[in-house]
Design a protein around this motif. Structure first.
Motif, PDB file in Angstrom:
ATOM      1  N   ASP A  73     -23.958  44.657 -23.753  1.00  0.00           N
ATOM      2  CA  ASP A  73     -24.038  43.469 -23.062  1.00  0.00           C
ATOM      3  C   ASP A  73     -22.704  41.817 -21.877  1.00  0.00           C
ATOM      4  OD1 ASP A  73     -26.463  42.404 -24.265  1.00  0.00           O
ATOM      5  OD2 ASP A  73     -25.365  41.918 -26.058  1.00  0.00           O
ATOM      6  N   GLU A 190     -26.694  43.042 -14.237  1.00  0.00           N
ATOM      7  CA  GLU A 190     -27.492  42.402 -14.673  1.00  0.00           C
ATOM      8  C   GLU A 190     -29.621  42.866 -15.109  1.00  0.00           C
ATOM      9  OE1 GLU A 190     -25.940  41.111 -12.439  1.00  0.00           O
ATOM     10  OE2 GLU A 190     -24.496  40.166 -13.018  1.00  0.00           O
ATOM     11  N   ARG A 193     -29.229  46.112 -16.935  1.00  0.00           N
ATOM     12  CA  ARG A 193     -29.133  45.384 -18.243  1.00  0.00           C
ATOM     13  C   ARG A 193     -30.885  44.946 -19.066  1.00  0.00           C
ATOM     14  NH1 ARG A 193     -24.472  42.701 -17.120  1.00  0.00           N
ATOM     15  NH2 ARG A 193     -22.578  43.632 -18.147  1.00  0.00           N
ATOM     16  N   ASP A 194     -31.342  44.190 -17.947  1.00  0.00           N
ATOM     17  CA  ASP A 194     -32.804  44.449 -18.578  1.00  0.00           C
ATOM     18  C   ASP A 194     -33.678  45.440 -18.202  1.00  0.00           C
ATOM     19  OD1 ASP A 194     -32.293  41.815 -18.608  1.00  0.00           O
ATOM     20  OD2 ASP A 194     -32.842  40.990 -16.054  1.00  0.00           O
TER      21      ASP A 194
END
Length: 395
Positions: A73, A190, A193-194
């Motif tokens: 995260d 981002e 991470r998804d």
């Protein structure tokens, strides 16, 4: 420093700000040199403490980055990619759009690998494998854009020019019956991470999550994937045969998707879907791999009573249309996911991203003549899509 609650604590890592560091240093200085010691900004000791606090602030910032690099995260850049490698996940580079061209010509004509066609704007696509024109005088040729990036995500019916007409004799026409998808820039942190969290069990296993994770990682141009399974002895409510899986893939070439499914498929498990791709097994046999594409649910949007102020740009309405399409998604891009509800109350926030928008009424629906202020629900195998021509403005 633990007395001040700095550094690694039971709540994680806490970085003190510059003023906290300076206050602590001044407190210690008064303890050592007496309460009357001169710590003003112009005193030698005061200057030294301020420089030291500034350096400590930099050090704590570095320590915080080191701590954060251990977690998905909060890690960024190379640290985030290293975490992905631990589960076999690598960053997606800039990708080329993919799709199929319908080529018309004499039966038996071979469209060779590398054959080129292009749009009127000069966006070129090349055949990824040899394809033979069949008895009906047509062939569906899998192609890929020559350049990476979203420019290759061209609408349907726009690839109509043969780049080198003399290379293959007899071809009379070429077109793309569907929009091309998958062209993109290099994956952002981002997006990585998804995909990291979506790639459950990627490191091993042959369950539905492992197949989904493999599709998301290994198929160029794929935007989304879902895998459903029926482990019972009866046909389920969605028509899945007993002991079968159904993959629903959004984007990517059929052949790439089928090969990844086969590589992860458990022995003796059936595949289900309308798309059927033969795959050669290691034993020299042919196995049919089936899967589905999400059913497109066309969404229409009307914006009434639009009120703006002086900050509203000249092309403000075009910007609103683009923002709505980007949020909902199109045939070429993501947006609202497969099987996800389009919530009406989420759309106002999208319009307010355009400068100068003050007020409006927004209506949505699947019938352009019956738009409402209600959510649009879809099945688990469907996806809402729209286009700029389906976004309009009323009075």
């Amino acid at each position: 420093m633990s007395d001040y609650g700095w550094g690694l604590t039971s709540l994680g890592f806490r970085r003190p700000i510059y003023t906290e560091l300076l206050d602590a240093l001044e407190y210690k200085a008064r303890e050592l040199f007496g309460s009357t010691v001169n710590l003003s900004v112009r005193s030698p000791l005061g200057l030294f403490l301020r420089i030291f606090a500034w350096m400590l602030n930099i050090l704590f910032s570095i320590l915080e980055d080191v701590y954060n690099s251990r977690f998905v995260d909060t890690a960024v850049g190379a640290s985030l990619l290293n975490l992905g490698r631990a589960i076999g996940l690598r960053i997606l580079p800039a990708q080329k759009a993919t799709g199929y061209l319908k080529v018309t010509g004499p039966e038996g004509t071979v469209i060779p690998e590398g054959w080129l066609a292009e749009t009127a704007a000069g966006v070129q696509f090349f055949a990824v494998e040899d394809t033979t024109i069949g008895g009906d005088g047509t062939a569906l040729v899998p192609v890929r854009c020559t350049e990476t990036g979203p420019d290759g995500n061209v609408p349907e019916g726009t690839v109509t020019t043969i780049t080198n007409p003399g290379a293959v004799a007899g071809i009379t026409s070429v077109t793309n019956e569907k929009a091309f998808t998958g062209g993109r820039e290099r994956e952002t942190d981002e997006e990585f991470r998804d995909r990291y969290y979506a790639s459950v069990d990627k490191a091993g296993g042959v369950n539905a999550d492992a197949i989904r994770g493999a599709l998301l990682q290994d198929v160029p141009g794929i935007l989304e994937a879902k895998v459903f399974e029926n482990d019972t002895d009866e046909v389920d409510e969605f028509g899945l045969p007993p002991h079968s899986i159904e993959a629903v893939a959004y984007g990517g070439l059929d052949s790439d998707i089928a090969n990844v499914i086969y590589a992860k498929l458990g022995a003796g498990i059936q595949t289900f879907g309308e798309v059927n791709v033969p795959v050669m097994t290691g034993s020299g046999n042919t196995k049919n791999i089936r899967f589905n594409r999400p059913q497109a649910v066309q969404v229409y949007v009307r914006i009434d009573n639009l009120v703006t102020d002086g900050a509203f740009p000249m092309n403000g309405r075009d910007l609103i249309k683009a923002a709505v399409v980007a949020y909902i998604g199109s045939q070429e891009d993501g947006g609202v996911g497969v099987g996800e509800t389009l919530y009406h109350q989420q759309l106002p926030a999208v319009l307010y991203t355009v400068p100068g928008v003050l007020d409006f009424d927004i209506f949505i629906g699947t019938d352009p003549d019956d738009l409402k202020q209600e959510n649009i629900e879809v099945t688990s195998r469907s996806k809402v899509v729209t286009s700029e021509r389906q976004v309009s403005f009323g009075e």
